[in-house]
Structures are given as C-alpha cells and as structure tokens.
Scaffold this active site. Sequence first.
Site, PDB file in Angstrom:
ATOM      1  N   ARG A  92      34.637  43.701  33.194  1.00 49.98           N
ATOM      2  CA  ARG A  92      36.080  43.433  33.284  1.00 49.98           C
ATOM      3  C   ARG A  92      36.540  43.426  34.743  1.00 49.98           C
ATOM      4  O   ARG A  92      37.411  42.644  35.126  1.00 49.98           O
ATOM      5  CB  ARG A  92      36.863  44.488  32.485  1.00 49.98           C
ATOM      6  CG  ARG A  92      36.651  44.331  30.987  1.00 49.98           C
ATOM      7  CD  ARG A  92      37.217  45.487  30.208  1.00 49.98           C
ATOM      8  NE  ARG A  92      38.668  45.514  30.247  1.00 49.98           N
ATOM      9  CZ  ARG A  92      39.398  46.560  29.913  1.00 49.98           C
ATOM     10  NH1 ARG A  92      38.807  47.686  29.535  1.00 49.98           N
ATOM     11  NH2 ARG A  92      40.697  46.496  29.955  1.00 49.98           N
ATOM     12  N   ARG A 124      40.264  57.281  29.951  1.00 53.26           N
ATOM     13  CA  ARG A 124      41.461  56.852  29.205  1.00 53.26           C
ATOM     14  C   ARG A 124      41.269  57.127  27.718  1.00 53.26           C
ATOM     15  O   ARG A 124      40.211  56.870  27.152  1.00 53.26           O
ATOM     16  CB  ARG A 124      41.690  55.346  29.414  1.00 53.26           C
ATOM     17  CG  ARG A 124      42.773  54.788  28.500  1.00 53.26           C
ATOM     18  CD  ARG A 124      43.389  53.524  29.008  1.00 53.26           C
ATOM     19  NE  ARG A 124      42.447  52.432  29.182  1.00 53.26           N
ATOM     20  CZ  ARG A 124      42.774  51.280  29.774  1.00 53.26           C
ATOM     21  NH1 ARG A 124      43.989  51.082  30.236  1.00 53.26           N
ATOM     22  NH2 ARG A 124      41.873  50.324  29.902  1.00 53.26           N
ATOM     23  N   ARG A 154      38.722  53.415  24.017  1.00 50.54           N
ATOM     24  CA  ARG A 154      38.669  52.002  23.620  1.00 50.54           C
ATOM     25  C   ARG A 154      37.248  51.468  23.774  1.00 50.54           C
ATOM     26  O   ARG A 154      36.568  51.802  24.742  1.00 50.54           O
ATOM     27  CB  ARG A 154      39.601  51.179  24.517  1.00 50.54           C
ATOM     28  CG  ARG A 154      41.025  51.160  24.034  1.00 50.54           C
ATOM     29  CD  ARG A 154      41.993  50.611  25.060  1.00 50.54           C
ATOM     30  NE  ARG A 154      41.581  49.392  25.741  1.00 50.54           N
ATOM     31  CZ  ARG A 154      42.342  48.773  26.653  1.00 50.54           C
ATOM     32  NH1 ARG A 154      43.534  49.259  26.956  1.00 50.54           N
ATOM     33  NH2 ARG A 154      41.925  47.688  27.243  1.00 50.54           N
ATOM     34  N   LYS A 165      48.843  49.944  35.072  1.00 51.70           N
ATOM     35  CA  LYS A 165      49.922  48.988  34.749  1.00 51.70           C
ATOM     36  C   LYS A 165      50.690  49.419  33.499  1.00 51.70           C
ATOM     37  O   LYS A 165      51.905  49.429  33.486  1.00 51.70           O
ATOM     38  CB  LYS A 165      49.353  47.579  34.506  1.00 51.70           C
ATOM     39  CG  LYS A 165      48.614  46.980  35.678  1.00 51.70           C
ATOM     40  CD  LYS A 165      48.121  45.579  35.377  1.00 51.70           C
ATOM     41  CE  LYS A 165      47.118  45.517  34.231  1.00 51.70           C
ATOM     42  NZ  LYS A 165      45.839  46.212  34.497  1.00 51.70           N
ATOM     43  N   ARG A 223      47.009  36.608  33.560  1.00 48.57           N
ATOM     44  CA  ARG A 223      45.735  37.091  34.084  1.00 48.57           C
ATOM     45  C   ARG A 223      44.941  35.952  34.714  1.00 48.57           C
ATOM     46  O   ARG A 223      43.844  36.191  35.221  1.00 48.57           O
ATOM     47  CB  ARG A 223      44.908  37.683  32.951  1.00 48.57           C
ATOM     48  CG  ARG A 223      44.918  39.221  32.924  1.00 48.57           C
ATOM     49  CD  ARG A 223      43.982  39.641  31.805  1.00 48.57           C
ATOM     50  NE  ARG A 223      43.538  40.997  31.862  1.00 48.57           N
ATOM     51  CZ  ARG A 223      44.084  42.006  31.187  1.00 48.57           C
ATOM     52  NH1 ARG A 223      45.151  41.819  30.459  1.00 48.57           N
ATOM     53  NH2 ARG A 223      43.556  43.206  31.245  1.00 48.57           N
TER      54      ARG A 223
HETATM   55  P1  ADP Z   1      46.098  49.560  32.809  1.00 50.31           P
HETATM   56  O1  ADP Z   1      47.256  49.323  31.883  1.00 50.31           O
HETATM   57  O2  ADP Z   1      46.314  49.024  34.178  1.00 50.31           O
HETATM   58  O3  ADP Z   1      44.777  49.113  32.226  1.00 50.31           O
HETATM   59  P2  ADP Z   1      46.568  52.394  32.205  1.00 50.31           P
HETATM   60  O4  ADP Z   1      48.033  52.533  32.474  1.00 50.31           O
HETATM   61  O5  ADP Z   1      46.134  52.399  30.785  1.00 50.31           O
HETATM   62  O6  ADP Z   1      45.951  51.129  33.002  1.00 50.31           O
HETATM   63  O7  ADP Z   1      45.835  53.569  33.001  1.00 50.31           O
HETATM   64  C1  ADP Z   1      44.401  53.699  32.980  1.00 50.31           C
HETATM   65  C2  ADP Z   1      44.025  55.176  32.865  1.00 50.31           C
HETATM   66  O8  ADP Z   1      44.393  55.861  34.076  1.00 50.31           O
HETATM   67  C3  ADP Z   1      44.729  55.910  31.734  1.00 50.31           C
HETATM   68  O9  ADP Z   1      43.840  56.881  31.232  1.00 50.31           O
HETATM   69  C4  ADP Z   1      45.931  56.557  32.404  1.00 50.31           C
HETATM   70  O10 ADP Z   1      46.342  57.722  31.712  1.00 50.31           O
HETATM   71  C5  ADP Z   1      45.367  56.900  33.789  1.00 50.31           C
HETATM   72  N1  ADP Z   1      46.354  56.800  34.871  1.00 50.31           N
HETATM   73  C6  ADP Z   1      47.426  55.953  34.956  1.00 50.31           C
HETATM   74  N2  ADP Z   1      48.097  56.138  36.116  1.00 50.31           N
HETATM   75  C7  ADP Z   1      47.414  57.110  36.787  1.00 50.31           C
HETATM   76  C8  ADP Z   1      47.598  57.754  38.078  1.00 50.31           C
HETATM   77  N3  ADP Z   1      48.594  57.394  38.906  1.00 50.31           N
HETATM   78  N4  ADP Z   1      46.694  58.689  38.437  1.00 50.31           N
HETATM   79  C9  ADP Z   1      45.672  59.023  37.615  1.00 50.31           C
HETATM   80  N5  ADP Z   1      45.443  58.475  36.406  1.00 50.31           N
HETATM   81  C10 ADP Z   1      46.297  57.528  35.991  1.00 50.31           C
HETATM   82  P1  AMP Z   2      44.429  45.213  28.468  1.00 52.02           P
HETATM   83  O1  AMP Z   2      44.929  46.036  27.337  1.00 52.02           O
HETATM   84  O2  AMP Z   2      45.546  44.577  29.264  1.00 52.02           O
HETATM   85  O3  AMP Z   2      43.448  45.956  29.340  1.00 52.02           O
HETATM   86  O4  AMP Z   2      43.643  43.977  27.818  1.00 52.02           O
HETATM   87  C1  AMP Z   2      42.478  44.193  27.039  1.00 52.02           C
HETATM   88  C2  AMP Z   2      41.729  42.881  26.844  1.00 52.02           C
HETATM   89  O5  AMP Z   2      42.564  41.936  26.143  1.00 52.02           O
HETATM   90  C3  AMP Z   2      41.336  42.147  28.130  1.00 52.02           C
HETATM   91  O6  AMP Z   2      40.113  42.637  28.678  1.00 52.02           O
HETATM   92  C4  AMP Z   2      41.200  40.707  27.607  1.00 52.02           C
HETATM   93  O7  AMP Z   2      40.009  40.505  26.892  1.00 52.02           O
HETATM   94  C5  AMP Z   2      42.359  40.604  26.618  1.00 52.02           C
HETATM   95  N1  AMP Z   2      43.594  40.153  27.286  1.00 52.02           N
HETATM   96  C6  AMP Z   2      44.755  40.847  27.442  1.00 52.02           C
HETATM   97  N2  AMP Z   2      45.667  40.117  28.109  1.00 52.02           N
HETATM   98  C7  AMP Z   2      45.070  38.920  28.387  1.00 52.02           C
HETATM   99  C8  AMP Z   2      45.473  37.745  29.084  1.00 52.02           C
HETATM  100  N3  AMP Z   2      46.692  37.648  29.643  1.00 52.02           N
HETATM  101  N4  AMP Z   2      44.589  36.717  29.180  1.00 52.02           N
HETATM  102  C9  AMP Z   2      43.374  36.803  28.629  1.00 52.02           C
HETATM  103  N5  AMP Z   2      42.915  37.879  27.982  1.00 52.02           N
HETATM  104  C10 AMP Z   2      43.754  38.939  27.857  1.00 52.02           C
END
Ligand code: ADP
Ligand code: AMP
Length: 213
Positions: free
Chosen positions: A171, A127, A160, A13, A88
Amino acid sequence: MKIIMLGAPGAGKGTQAKMIADKYSIPHISTGDIFRANIKNGTELGMEAKKYMDQGQLVPDELTVRILLDRVAKDDCKNGYVLDGFPRTIPQAEVLDSELTKLGDKIDFAINVDVPDENIVNRMSGRRACVTCGATYHIVHIPPKNAGVCDKCGSELILRDDDKPETVLKRLSVYHEQTQPLIEFYDKKGVLKNVDGTVDSAEVFDQITGILG
Ligand code: ADP
Ligand code: AMP
C-alpha cells in the site's frame, strides 16, 4: 467548507477527519469505510472492491468515482464535507474537480498529513478498528479504555486484513506511485496545507484548526 485529507495510509487522515467533521459539523466521507461497509453487507460492490483491497491495491477509478459522486450529491453535503481517502489518483482528482467546477464550486483545503514511511508500519500494525461503528484506535498511541473493546459502542476491535505488514508495504508503494502526485496537483491550485503528522493527534488537530479557523 470542502476539505480533502491527503497523506500515506496510516498517516492519521481518518483520525483527523472525524475530529474535523465533529467540530465543523460536516460529514466525514471515507471511501475505504464505504467499501468496508459493502464488504460486510456482502454487496456486489463489496465483493469487487475486496479483490483489490486485500492485495493492497487501489479499487479501479471508475468504480470509486461513481461511489464518491453519489455520496457527495446527498443533501447532508450541501454545506461541505471532509473527504478521507479520496482522491487517491490524478484521474480521480480531475473528475472531482470538473464536477465541482460545473457546480461553480471548488475544494477549499487539501490538508496533507505528513508522516515518514518509517512510522507508517508501526501506525498500521497497531491500528485496531471497531467491527460495528468503524472507530479506530492504536494499541500504544490511542488505546481504547479496555483492550479489544470499542469505547464508543462496546463492539470488538480487530486488525484490518490490509493492515498486515506485507500488505502495508504494498500500500505504501502504491501511495508513492499513484497518490503522492496529488500533493503537487493541489499545491498548484493554491489549496495545499501541510501539517506535521508525527506529533500527538491533539497537536495535529491544533495545526489543522489553525488553518481552517
Ligand atoms: P489513515 O486514515 O490515514 O489510514 P488512521 O487515522 O486510521 O490513518 O491512523 C492510523 C493509526 O495511527 C491508527 O491506529 C490511529 O489510532 C493512529 N494514529 C492516528 N494519529 C496518530 C498520531 N498523531 N500519533 C500516533 N498515532 C496516531
Ligand atoms: P482506507 O480505509 O482509506 O485506508 O482504504 C482502504 C482500501 O480501500 C485502499 O487500500 C484501497 O484498496 C481502497 N480505496 C479506498 N479509497 C480508494 C480510492 N479513492 N481509490 C481507490 N481505492 C480506494
């Protein structure tokens, strides 16, 4: 244009939201980034959010909704935004919906980045996030030019705390219980668009631009 990114944690995302924000010149708003910035700055909000984040749980709706509504009320959101990680829960989506309705407004697209659970642990354990600018990489799929160093600002890249495998599983289960029902919520509103998130990030983006135009 007002866009919501849906999908499991680690589905991509944030990666896609940043590309959307650049192409369409709208702000990328990530509640996770807002919480992490508060944790880094040692604010009261950060301390409170950290208790939940470290356990792989959601931060309570009341707190999260307040932060989000304050953010989208800012001037730079007048022409739209892309929300990443919000809503969420159904109550979060309902509050957003009713606040937008009051303004005679609505969400235009809810983009669901679909990635099966089997791929998620790999995505999240690989990541790496920049401690300074928040840019994200993947050690195998989207590596930085120099291992451990951010391409954009040269700062250190870290895993992270909540991307450790035991927290990732928690999660994912929270996602299925509390967040996945949003897919149906936005489908009923006629704004849901599904994209295949298992392909290369550039190909995911092609699918998204095909939808947004
Ligand atoms: P989210 O915001 O949904 O938690 P991220 O955008 O941070 O996810 O992506 C999660 C991990 O997967 C990161 O390490 C990112 O670089 C990697 N990633 C994102 N898109 C792709 C893809 N299409 N294919 C492979 N790895 C990806
Ligand atoms: P993210 O960076 O989107 O993966 O979010 C990391 C963490 O932040 C999540 O696992 C939750 O603990 C908290 N968080 C982020 N967005 C929300 C939301 N909309 N509602 C509740 N918790 C959130």
